[in-house]
Design a protein around this motif. Structure first.
Motif, PDB file in Angstrom:
ATOM      1  N   VAL A  57       0.422  -1.437   7.511  1.00  0.00           N
ATOM      2  CA  VAL A  57      -1.005  -1.790   7.435  1.00  0.00           C
ATOM      3  C   VAL A  57      -1.715  -1.122   6.266  1.00  0.00           C
ATOM      4  N   ALA A  58      -1.136  -0.073   5.708  1.00  0.00           N
ATOM      5  CA  ALA A  58      -1.760   0.641   4.592  1.00  0.00           C
ATOM      6  C   ALA A  58      -0.682   1.488   3.931  1.00  0.00           C
ATOM      7  N   ALA A  59      -1.068   2.254   2.929  1.00  0.00           N
ATOM      8  CA  ALA A  59      -0.110   3.107   2.220  1.00  0.00           C
ATOM      9  C   ALA A  59      -0.778   4.412   1.839  1.00  0.00           C
ATOM     10  N   ARG A  60       0.037   5.451   1.760  1.00  0.00           N
ATOM     11  CA  ARG A  60      -0.454   6.757   1.308  1.00  0.00           C
ATOM     12  C   ARG A  60       0.215   7.079  -0.020  1.00  0.00           C
ATOM     13  N   ALA A  61      -0.605   7.206  -1.057  1.00  0.00           N
ATOM     14  CA  ALA A  61      -0.105   7.467  -2.407  1.00  0.00           C
ATOM     15  C   ALA A  61      -0.212   8.951  -2.725  1.00  0.00           C
ATOM     16  N   ALA A  69      -3.289  15.157  -5.251  1.00  0.00           N
ATOM     17  CA  ALA A  69      -3.805  14.781  -3.934  1.00  0.00           C
ATOM     18  C   ALA A  69      -2.985  13.642  -3.343  1.00  0.00           C
ATOM     19  N   GLN A  70      -3.344  13.319  -2.080  1.00  0.00           N
ATOM     20  CA  GLN A  70      -2.804  12.133  -1.420  1.00  0.00           C
ATOM     21  C   GLN A  70      -3.965  11.214  -1.074  1.00  0.00           C
ATOM     22  N   THR A  71      -3.768   9.924  -1.288  1.00  0.00           N
ATOM     23  CA  THR A  71      -4.843   8.959  -1.101  1.00  0.00           C
ATOM     24  C   THR A  71      -4.362   7.826  -0.211  1.00  0.00           C
ATOM     25  N   LEU A  72      -5.177   7.487   0.794  1.00  0.00           N
ATOM     26  CA  LEU A  72      -4.874   6.370   1.680  1.00  0.00           C
ATOM     27  C   LEU A  72      -5.409   5.097   1.035  1.00  0.00           C
ATOM     28  N   LEU A  73      -4.552   4.073   0.928  1.00  0.00           N
ATOM     29  CA  LEU A  73      -4.894   2.865   0.187  1.00  0.00           C
ATOM     30  C   LEU A  73      -4.786   1.618   1.050  1.00  0.00           C
ATOM     31  N   ASP A  74      -5.616   0.608   0.729  1.00  0.00           N
ATOM     32  CA  ASP A  74      -5.350  -0.753   1.185  1.00  0.00           C
ATOM     33  C   ASP A  74      -4.068  -1.224   0.507  1.00  0.00           C
ATOM     34  N   LEU A  75      -3.334  -2.124   1.141  1.00  0.00           N
ATOM     35  CA  LEU A  75      -2.116  -2.645   0.520  1.00  0.00           C
ATOM     36  C   LEU A  75      -2.425  -3.429  -0.750  1.00  0.00           C
ATOM     37  N   SER A  76      -3.618  -3.997  -0.822  1.00  0.00           N
ATOM     38  CA  SER A  76      -3.988  -4.773  -2.011  1.00  0.00           C
ATOM     39  C   SER A  76      -4.429  -3.894  -3.177  1.00  0.00           C
ATOM     40  N   SER A  77      -4.608  -2.594  -2.949  1.00  0.00           N
ATOM     41  CA  SER A  77      -5.107  -1.702  -3.998  1.00  0.00           C
ATOM     42  C   SER A  77      -4.019  -1.382  -5.017  1.00  0.00           C
ATOM     43  N   PRO A  78      -4.385  -1.241  -6.297  1.00  0.00           N
ATOM     44  CA  PRO A  78      -3.409  -0.797  -7.295  1.00  0.00           C
ATOM     45  C   PRO A  78      -3.076   0.678  -7.094  1.00  0.00           C
ATOM     46  N   LEU A  79      -1.865   1.052  -7.491  1.00  0.00           N
ATOM     47  CA  LEU A  79      -1.479   2.453  -7.377  1.00  0.00           C
ATOM     48  C   LEU A  79      -2.330   3.315  -8.298  1.00  0.00           C
ATOM     49  N   GLY A 124      -0.565   8.280 -12.127  1.00  0.00           N
ATOM     50  CA  GLY A 124       0.214   9.469 -11.808  1.00  0.00           C
ATOM     51  C   GLY A 124       0.851   9.451 -10.439  1.00  0.00           C
ATOM     52  N   CYS A 125       0.886   8.278  -9.793  1.00  0.00           N
ATOM     53  CA  CYS A 125       1.476   8.191  -8.452  1.00  0.00           C
ATOM     54  C   CYS A 125       2.979   8.454  -8.526  1.00  0.00           C
ATOM     55  N   THR A 126       3.465   9.360  -7.698  1.00  0.00           N
ATOM     56  CA  THR A 126       4.889   9.709  -7.687  1.00  0.00           C
ATOM     57  C   THR A 126       5.602   9.242  -6.423  1.00  0.00           C
ATOM     58  N   ALA A 127       4.849   9.037  -5.356  1.00  0.00           N
ATOM     59  CA  ALA A 127       5.455   8.604  -4.103  1.00  0.00           C
ATOM     60  C   ALA A 127       4.465   7.742  -3.341  1.00  0.00           C
ATOM     61  N   LEU A 128       4.996   6.785  -2.600  1.00  0.00           N
ATOM     62  CA  LEU A 128       4.162   5.887  -1.805  1.00  0.00           C
ATOM     63  C   LEU A 128       4.751   5.829  -0.395  1.00  0.00           C
ATOM     64  N   GLU A 129       3.943   6.214   0.575  1.00  0.00           N
ATOM     65  CA  GLU A 129       4.405   6.267   1.964  1.00  0.00           C
ATOM     66  C   GLU A 129       3.788   5.116   2.750  1.00  0.00           C
ATOM     67  N   PRO A 130       4.615   4.256   3.363  1.00  0.00           N
ATOM     68  CA  PRO A 130       4.049   3.175   4.177  1.00  0.00           C
ATOM     69  C   PRO A 130       3.415   3.719   5.453  1.00  0.00           C
ATOM     70  N   VAL A 131       2.298   3.152   5.851  1.00  0.00           N
ATOM     71  CA  VAL A 131       1.644   3.501   7.105  1.00  0.00           C
ATOM     72  C   VAL A 131       1.858   2.329   8.058  1.00  0.00           C
ATOM     73  N   TYR A 132       2.664   2.564   9.096  1.00  0.00           N
ATOM     74  CA  TYR A 132       3.027   1.502  10.025  1.00  0.00           C
ATOM     75  C   TYR A 132       1.962   1.353  11.111  1.00  0.00           C
ATOM     76  N   ALA A 133       1.828   0.136  11.616  1.00  0.00           N
ATOM     77  CA  ALA A 133       0.766  -0.165  12.586  1.00  0.00           C
ATOM     78  C   ALA A 133       0.887   0.652  13.854  1.00  0.00           C
ATOM     79  N   ASP A 134       2.113   1.005  14.263  1.00  0.00           N
ATOM     80  CA  ASP A 134       2.274   1.730  15.525  1.00  0.00           C
ATOM     81  C   ASP A 134       2.275   3.241  15.361  1.00  0.00           C
ATOM     82  N   SER A 135       2.019   3.750  14.153  1.00  0.00           N
ATOM     83  CA  SER A 135       1.882   5.190  13.948  1.00  0.00           C
ATOM     84  C   SER A 135       0.468   5.619  14.309  1.00  0.00           C
TER      85      SER A 135
END
Length: 648
Positions: A35-39, A44-54, A57-68
Motif C-alpha cells: 500500500v505504500a513504501a518507505r524510502a 532519513a526515512q520517508t513514507l511514500l505513496d506508491l505513485s511518488s518518485p523516489l 539519494g535513495c539507497t533502499a526502498l521497503e514495501p509497506v504491506y496492507a496487513d502490517s
C-alpha cells in the motif's frame, strides 16, 4: 542508481516511482498487497505513496504491506477518506473536519444538520462499497496555503480553512479520490479498492477540536482490514467482547452499580461484588505479609503545601481534588507515596532497617473528565494496590527484581500474558540528570537479569522518575495497563529522608513506587471480562448453591449448605418452590461453580448431586467429598506459581 528492496538490488532510472521499483523486485502477488513504501536516504526515512518518485539519494526502498501495523494504519486512514466521500455523496450539505486512523479502526467527524445514527450505516456502507469496487485512484496534489484556503472556502468547508490557517508551511498537500478532495499529508493506498474490507461500528458526538466551547460534531467510527477474513475475525472478537463486557455482567451478576446522578465515576459495590473484592484483598494482604511488607495506611487529606513540596501540585494538580478546612487548603490524595515517606520519617532509620516495604490498599481520587469514564476501568475513586520500598542504592536492583517476581507470580495465577516497557524521562520532570540515569539503568539491568523482553517508551516516565510499565493481555488479545515499577531518587531528597549508614553518617535512601494490580476496580473489571463473569472457584463470591427438587427436601438441603459453610465453602441454599430446571439455569447464568441438587434420593443418603456451571453432571457425592472437590479446584491455579491459597 541502485536501490535495495528486500535484499535485491534494483537499477532505478531518474524519476522512477516507488511502484515501478517495487514491481521489479516483488512477485505479482506480493506487489498487490503493498500500500505504500518507505524510502531510506543518508539522512532519513520517508513514507511514500506508491505513485511518488523516489527521493534523491535513495539507497533502499521497503514495501509497506496492507496487513502490517503500518500498512493497516494507512488502509484505515484511506478508508476514512472513502467514508467521507460516501457521506458527501449522500449528504451534500455535510461539512468535513478530520478523519484519522486510530487503534483498530478510524473515525471521521462531520458537521451535519442531523447527527448520524446506526440507521444511516447501511446507505453509507453501500456507497463506500461502490467506491471501493470502482478502484478509484488516490491522487496527491500540492498547492500554496492561500490557494488551498480559497479552494476549501469555495467548497464551503470552513473547518478545513481553519486547519489550513494553523499549518506552519508555505504549501499543503491534498488527496482526491473520485469527486472527493481532502486536505491530508498522506500517504494513502493506491486506490479505493483497499477499502473494501471495512465496517461502520458506531456513531457519537464530539466537540470540534475536543473543546466543549466549540460546535458539536457527529462522529462515525469504523474499522478496516487488509482482507475480509481479518475483518470477520475482528467483528467476531467485538461480539465476544460485548458478551464479556464487565458493565453488562456486573449488572447481571449483581456485583456493582453506578449512580451517575449522585456520584459519577464512583462505584457502589453490591454484596456479591464486595465479597469478591474482599476475597481478593485478603489474599493480596496475606501475599504481601509473606513477602515481608508492612501494611500501613495514610490519611485521605494532606495540606496543599505538602503536595507543593512533592511536586504534585505543579505537575499533577489538574488530576487532583482540593477542599478547604477552616483557613487551610487540602489536597485529596491521588496516590499514597507522601504518606509512606512520612511514615518512614517517623523513626530514625539505620542501614540495618532497610529495606522498608510499605503496602497499602489505599483509596485515592483522581479527576477524570466525564467523557473518559468507563465502568470499573476508568473511575474517579478507586483503591490502589500501592507499595513503596525505601532502600539503600545498593539494594535497588534486588528490590526491583523482587517486584518483578511478584508481577510474574500474579500474571501466572490468572494465566495472563504480558508485555513490558521501560518509560524514560518526560519533558515535564523533576530531579537531576544523574539521578534519572541511575534510576533508568537500574530498571534496565533488573529487566535484563529477569530475562524479560522489553521496549523503550521514550518520554513517558512519571515526573519524578522512570518506570517499568506492564500491560497484560487478556483472552481476546486486548492490552490493559496493569503493573508499574517506578524508581525515585528525587522525592526522598525533597522530604529529607535519611538513614544512618555503616559509616555512622546520614545517607539518602532511594524509593521504589510500585503497583501490581494497579487499580483494584480496573483489575476486577479486567478479570470479569477475562473469565466472562465465571470467576475462578477460589475467587467466586458464591462457590456452591444447593437446590431442592421438592419442598420435602428443604431441611436436607439446608443441612448440606450449613455443613459446607462449616467446612469453609461459600455456599447458599435455594429453597424456593420453583421447577428444578429453572433454578439450575438461573445458577448457571449467575456463574455459580458448583450446583448441588437435593432430591429424595440425596436427602435419604445425606449427599448431593453435583453439577458444574458448564453443564457437566458429576453425580452423587457426600458433602465432605464436594467440599474436597471445591477446595482442590480453588487451590489448582496456585500450584502454577509461588502463591498459596488458604480457606478462611
Amino acid at each position: 542508481m541502485t536501490v535495495m528492496v528486500e535484499g535485491r538490488s534494483v537499477d532505478v532510472s531518474d524519476g522512477a516511482s516507488a511502484a515501478s521499483v517495487l514491481q521489479q523486485a516483488l512477485s505479482g502477488k506480493k506487489f498487490k498487497a503493498v500500500v505504500a513504501a518507505r524510502a531510506a536516504t543518508a539522512g532519513a526515512q520517508t513514507l511514500l505513496d506508491l505513485s511518488s518518485p523516489l527521493p534523491d539519494g535513495c539507497t533502499a526502498l521497503e514495501p509497506v504491506y496492507a496487513d502490517s501495523p503500518e500498512g493497516l494504519a494507512i488502509v484505515r486512514h484511506s478508508t476514512a477518506h472513502v467514508m467521507a466521500a460516501a457521506v458527501k455523496k449522500l449528504y451534500p450539505s455535510a461539512r468535513v473536519t478530520i478523519g484519522p486512523a486510530i487503534e483498530n479502526g478510524f473515525y471521521y467527524d462531520f458537521a451535519v444538520e442531523r447527527p448520524f445514527s446506526s440507521d444511516d450505516f447501511e446507505a453509507i456502507e453501500k456507497e463506500m462499497q461502490r467506491l471501493a469496487d470502482a478502484r478509484l485512484p488516490f491522487e496527491r496534489t500540492t498547492m500554496s496555503k492561500a490557494d488551498a484556503v480559497r479552494k476549501f472556502a469555495d467548497m464551503g468547508e470552513n473547518f478545513k480553512v481553519e486547519i489550513i490557517d494553523g499549518i506552519d508551511a508555505d504549501t499543503v498537500s491534498l488527496y482526491t479520490c473520485g469527486d472527493f478532495t481532502d486536505l491530508c499529508r498522506g500517504p494513502h493506498v493506491p486506490h479505493t479498492g483497499f477499502a473494501k474490507s471495512s465496517k461502520l461500528l458506531s456513531a457519537a458526538g464530539a466537540y470540534w477540536r475536543g473543546d466543549e466551547k466549540n460546535p458539536m460534531l457527529s462522529r462515525l467510527y469504523g474499522t478496516a482490514f487488509a482482507d475480509d477474513k481479518a475483518l470477520k475475525t475482528y467483528l467476531a472478537q467485538l461480539e465476544e467482547a460485548k458478551r464479556r463486557d464487565h458493565r453488562k455482567l456486573g449488572r447481571e451478576l449483581k456485583l456493582f452499580t453506578f449512580h451517575e446522578d449522585v456520584a459519577p465515576g464512583m462505584v457502589f459495590w453490591l454484596p456479591k461484588g464486595m465479597l469478591l473484592r474482599t476475597i481478593l484483598e485478603d489474599f493480596w494482604r496475606r501475599e504481601h505479609l509473606k513477602r515481608d511488607y508492612d501494611i500501613v495506611q495514610g490519611p485521605q487529606l494532606l495540606r496543599v503545601e505538602t503536595w507543593q513540596r512533592s511536586g504534585h501540585y505543579d505537575h499533577y494538580r489538574q488530576n487532583m481534588y482540593f477542599t478547604q478546612i477552616e483557613d487551610d487548603q487540602y489536597g485529596i490524595k491521588p496516590m499514597n507515596c507522601i504518606s509512606h515517606m512520612l511514615i518512614f520519617k517517623n523513626d530514625l532509620r539505620s542501614y540495618r532497617d532497610l529495606p522498608q516495604r510499605y503496602f497499602e490498599l489505599g483509596v485515592v481520587h483522581r479527576h477524570e473528565k466525564s467523557g473518559v469514564l468507563h465502568g470499573l476501568l476508568r473511575v474517579r475513586q478507586f483503591t490502589q494496590d500501592d507499595a513503596h520500598i525505601l532502600c539503600a542504592p545498593e539494594q535497588l536492583e534486588g528490590e526491583i527484581l523482587n517486584v518483578i517476581h511478584l508481577i510474574r507470580d500474579l500474571m501466572q495465577l490468572f494465566n495472563f500474558q504480558f508485555k513490558v516497557a521501560i518509560s524514560t524521562r518526560p519533558e515535564d520532570s523533576i530531579g537531576t540528570d544523574e539521578a534519572w540515569e541511575l534510576a533508568t539503568n537500574a530498571l534496565i539491568e533488573a529487566v535484563k537479569k529477569a530475562d524479560m523482553p522489553y521496549e523503550i517508551n521514550e518520554g513517558d516516565g512519571a515526573f519524578y522518575g522512570p518506570k517499568i510499565d506492564v500491560r497484560l493481555l487478556d483472552c481476546l488479545g486486548r492490552e490493559w495497563q496493569c503493573s508499574t515499577i517506578q524508581v525515585d531518587f528525587t522525592l526522598p531528597d525533597r522530604f529529607d529522608l535519611t538513614y544512618v549508614g555503616q559509616d555512622g553518617e546520614r545517607h539518602r535512601p532511594v524509593m521504589v513506587h510500585r503497583a501490581i494490580m494497579g487499580s483494584l476496580e480496573r483489575f476486577i473489571g479486567v478479570l470479569i471480562e477475562q473469565y466472562a463473569g465465571a470467576m475462578p472457584t477460589w475467587l467466586a463470591p458464591e462457590q456452591a448453591r444447593v437446590l431442592t427438587v421438592v419442598d420435602a427436601c428443604n431441611d436436607a438441603a439446608q443441612k448440606a449448605c450449613d455443613e459446607l459453610k462449616a467446612l469453609g465453602i461459600r455456599a447458599t441454599a435455594d429453597l424456593r418452590n420453583e421447577k428444578l430446571g429453572f433454578k439450575v439455569r438461573e445458577a448457571q447464568l449467575e456463574k455459580v461453580p458448583y450446583i448441588l441438587v437435593v432430591g429424595e434420593k440425596e436427602a435419604q443418603s445425606g449427599g448431593v448431586n453435583v453439577r458444574l456451571r458448564n453443564g457437566d453432571n458429576v453425580g452423587l457425592k457426600s458433602v465432605a467429598e464436594v467440599a474436597a472437590m471445591i477446595r482442590a479446584d480453588a487451590e489448582e491455579p496456585f500450584k502454577r506459581g509461588g502463591m498459596s491459597y488458604s480457606f478462611s
